[in-house]
Design a protein around this motif. Structure first.
Motif, PDB file in Angstrom:
ATOM      1  N   MET A 119       0.841  -1.180   0.000  1.00 46.47           N
ATOM      2  CA  MET A 119       0.000   0.000   0.000  1.00 46.47           C
ATOM      3  C   MET A 119       0.888   1.246   0.000  1.00 46.47           C
ATOM      4  N   GLU A 120       0.462   2.239  -0.758  1.00 44.08           N
ATOM      5  CA  GLU A 120       1.184   3.497  -0.849  1.00 44.08           C
ATOM      6  C   GLU A 120       0.650   4.491   0.186  1.00 44.08           C
ATOM      7  N   PRO A 121       1.533   5.266   0.826  1.00 44.60           N
ATOM      8  CA  PRO A 121       1.053   6.307   1.748  1.00 44.60           C
ATOM      9  C   PRO A 121       0.102   7.263   1.030  1.00 44.60           C
ATOM     10  N   GLY A 122      -0.978   7.614   1.726  1.00 49.15           N
ATOM     11  CA  GLY A 122      -1.983   8.502   1.147  1.00 49.15           C
ATOM     12  C   GLY A 122      -3.157   7.766   0.530  1.00 49.15           C
ATOM     13  N   THR A 123      -3.041   6.447   0.348  1.00 47.65           N
ATOM     14  CA  THR A 123      -4.141   5.656  -0.212  1.00 47.65           C
ATOM     15  C   THR A 123      -5.329   5.674   0.751  1.00 47.65           C
ATOM     16  N   LEU A 124      -6.514   5.918   0.227  1.00 49.45           N
ATOM     17  CA  LEU A 124      -7.710   5.914   1.062  1.00 49.45           C
ATOM     18  C   LEU A 124      -8.186   4.484   1.270  1.00 49.45           C
ATOM     19  N   LEU A 125      -8.481   4.154   2.531  1.00 50.12           N
ATOM     20  CA  LEU A 125      -8.953   2.822   2.879  1.00 50.12           C
ATOM     21  C   LEU A 125     -10.104   2.935   3.872  1.00 50.12           C
ATOM     22  N   TYR A 126     -11.040   1.983   3.779  1.00 42.89           N
ATOM     23  CA  TYR A 126     -12.171   1.933   4.710  1.00 42.89           C
ATOM     24  C   TYR A 126     -11.831   0.938   5.800  1.00 42.89           C
ATOM     25  N   ASP A 127     -11.983   1.359   7.058  1.00 39.68           N
ATOM     26  CA  ASP A 127     -11.740   0.508   8.219  1.00 39.68           C
ATOM     27  C   ASP A 127     -13.086   0.121   8.823  1.00 39.68           C
ATOM     28  N   PRO A 128     -13.543  -1.124   8.628  1.00 39.52           N
ATOM     29  CA  PRO A 128     -14.850  -1.511   9.160  1.00 39.52           C
ATOM     30  C   PRO A 128     -14.912  -1.528  10.690  1.00 39.52           C
ATOM     31  N   ALA A 129     -13.780  -1.667  11.362  1.00 38.62           N
ATOM     32  CA  ALA A 129     -13.779  -1.690  12.833  1.00 38.62           C
ATOM     33  C   ALA A 129     -14.157  -0.329  13.399  1.00 38.62           C
ATOM     34  N   THR A 130     -13.745   0.742  12.740  1.00 35.95           N
ATOM     35  CA  THR A 130     -14.063   2.091  13.225  1.00 35.95           C
ATOM     36  C   THR A 130     -15.147   2.757  12.379  1.00 35.95           C
ATOM     37  N   VAL A 131     -15.527   2.123  11.277  1.00 36.08           N
ATOM     38  CA  VAL A 131     -16.514   2.641  10.333  1.00 36.08           C
ATOM     39  C   VAL A 131     -16.047   4.016   9.813  1.00 36.08           C
ATOM     40  N   LYS A 132     -14.754   4.125   9.474  1.00 38.34           N
ATOM     41  CA  LYS A 132     -14.181   5.371   8.983  1.00 38.34           C
ATOM     42  C   LYS A 132     -13.287   5.115   7.775  1.00 38.34           C
ATOM     43  N   VAL A 133     -13.172   6.143   6.959  1.00 37.92           N
ATOM     44  CA  VAL A 133     -12.213   6.143   5.866  1.00 37.92           C
ATOM     45  C   VAL A 133     -10.982   6.886   6.352  1.00 37.92           C
ATOM     46  N   GLY A 134      -9.809   6.311   6.073  1.00 37.68           N
ATOM     47  CA  GLY A 134      -8.573   6.964   6.484  1.00 37.68           C
ATOM     48  C   GLY A 134      -7.536   6.902   5.391  1.00 37.68           C
ATOM     49  N   GLU A 135      -6.530   7.746   5.530  1.00 36.20           N
ATOM     50  CA  GLU A 135      -5.391   7.741   4.616  1.00 36.20           C
ATOM     51  C   GLU A 135      -4.326   6.820   5.197  1.00 36.20           C
ATOM     52  N   TYR A 136      -3.892   5.861   4.396  1.00 36.78           N
ATOM     53  CA  TYR A 136      -2.845   4.953   4.840  1.00 36.78           C
ATOM     54  C   TYR A 136      -1.564   5.738   5.049  1.00 36.78           C
ATOM     55  N   GLN A 137      -0.905   5.502   6.203  1.00 33.74           N
ATOM     56  CA  GLN A 137       0.344   6.176   6.516  1.00 33.74           C
ATOM     57  C   GLN A 137       1.533   5.228   6.423  1.00 33.74           C
ATOM     58  N   ASP A 138       1.453   4.094   7.155  1.00 30.59           N
ATOM     59  CA  ASP A 138       2.570   3.161   7.224  1.00 30.59           C
ATOM     60  C   ASP A 138       2.118   1.933   8.004  1.00 30.59           C
ATOM     61  N   HIS A 139       3.002   0.950   8.080  1.00 29.17           N
ATOM     62  CA  HIS A 139       2.762  -0.209   8.938  1.00 29.17           C
ATOM     63  C   HIS A 139       3.504  -0.006  10.250  1.00 29.17           C
ATOM     64  N   LEU A 140       2.905  -0.437  11.330  1.00 31.25           N
ATOM     65  CA  LEU A 140       3.538  -0.426  12.631  1.00 31.25           C
ATOM     66  C   LEU A 140       3.307  -1.805  13.214  1.00 31.25           C
ATOM     67  N   GLY A 141       4.331  -2.633  13.132  1.00 30.96           N
ATOM     68  CA  GLY A 141       4.174  -4.024  13.539  1.00 30.96           C
ATOM     69  C   GLY A 141       3.207  -4.712  12.591  1.00 30.96           C
ATOM     70  N   LYS A 142       2.205  -5.353  13.153  1.00 25.75           N
ATOM     71  CA  LYS A 142       1.218  -6.045  12.299  1.00 25.75           C
ATOM     72  C   LYS A 142       0.035  -5.160  11.931  1.00 25.75           C
ATOM     73  N   TYR A 143       0.061  -3.909  12.333  1.00 23.07           N
ATOM     74  CA  TYR A 143      -1.055  -2.991  12.091  1.00 23.07           C
ATOM     75  C   TYR A 143      -0.747  -1.994  10.974  1.00 23.07           C
ATOM     76  N   ALA A 144      -1.806  -1.567  10.313  1.00 23.98           N
ATOM     77  CA  ALA A 144      -1.715  -0.469   9.354  1.00 23.98           C
ATOM     78  C   ALA A 144      -2.095   0.795  10.103  1.00 23.98           C
ATOM     79  N   MET A 145      -1.351   1.850   9.873  1.00 16.87           N
ATOM     80  CA  MET A 145      -1.637   3.124  10.523  1.00 16.87           C
ATOM     81  C   MET A 145      -2.405   4.005   9.534  1.00 16.87           C
ATOM     82  N   LEU A 146      -3.589   4.477   9.965  1.00 18.40           N
ATOM     83  CA  LEU A 146      -4.440   5.332   9.153  1.00 18.40           C
ATOM     84  C   LEU A 146      -4.644   6.651   9.888  1.00 18.40           C
TER      85      LEU A 146
END
Length: 140
Positions: free
Chosen positions: A1-28
């Motif tokens: 995934m490229e930084p700035g890519t828009l992604l939908y997070d069903p856990a928070t019901v929000k759209v966020g901009e992908y920033q980076d990975h932190l461990g096993k998580y994606a940071m939005l």
């Protein structure tokens, strides 16, 4: 995934901009800025058109409110003025008179672009030389 890519997070019901990975998580982070959150990259998906638009509207609303805690960097919006009403020159101001004369001459020649330019310059002059006046009507 490229930084700035828009992604939908069903856990928070929000759209966020992908920033980076932190461990096993994606940071939005929220569209338009804000506090990052971690998300499970396996559950993320591209947002639908309506989700993307909704996120953009939320970002615009946060910026226009400019309240503490919403991480807005923009100043509040200026009050709207009616651009269909030409600004009037202030009495006894040579610059105002000169710009109003330019506007009249341009309008007489049907050069509406030059007339609009004169209006812009006159409004800018009002803001710089007559900041104590807050209305378009110099007589008030």
């Amino acid at each position: 995934m490229e930084p700035g890519t828009l992604l939908y997070d069903p856990a928070t019901v929000k759209v966020g901009e992908y920033q980076d990975h932190l461990g096993k998580y994606a940071m939005l982070r929220p569209v338009g800025g804000g506090t990052e959150w971690s998300a499970d990259p396996k559950t993320l998906r591209p947002p639908t058109d309506s989700e993307r638009v909704r996120a953009g509207v939320r970002a615009a609303n946060r910026q226009s409110l400019n309240t503490p805690g919403n991480n807005c960097q923009l100043p509040p919006l200026e009050p709207a003025i009616d651009l269909n009403v030409p600004p009037r020159p202030y009495p006894n101001c040579a610059t105002c008179d000169e710009l109003a004369t330019l506007r009249r001459a341009a309008a007489k020649e049907h050069d509406y672009s030059a007339a609009t330019d004169a209006n812009v310059l006159l409004r800018r002059h009002h803001a710089q030389a007559h900041p104590q006046r807050t209305t378009e009507d110099p007589a008030e």
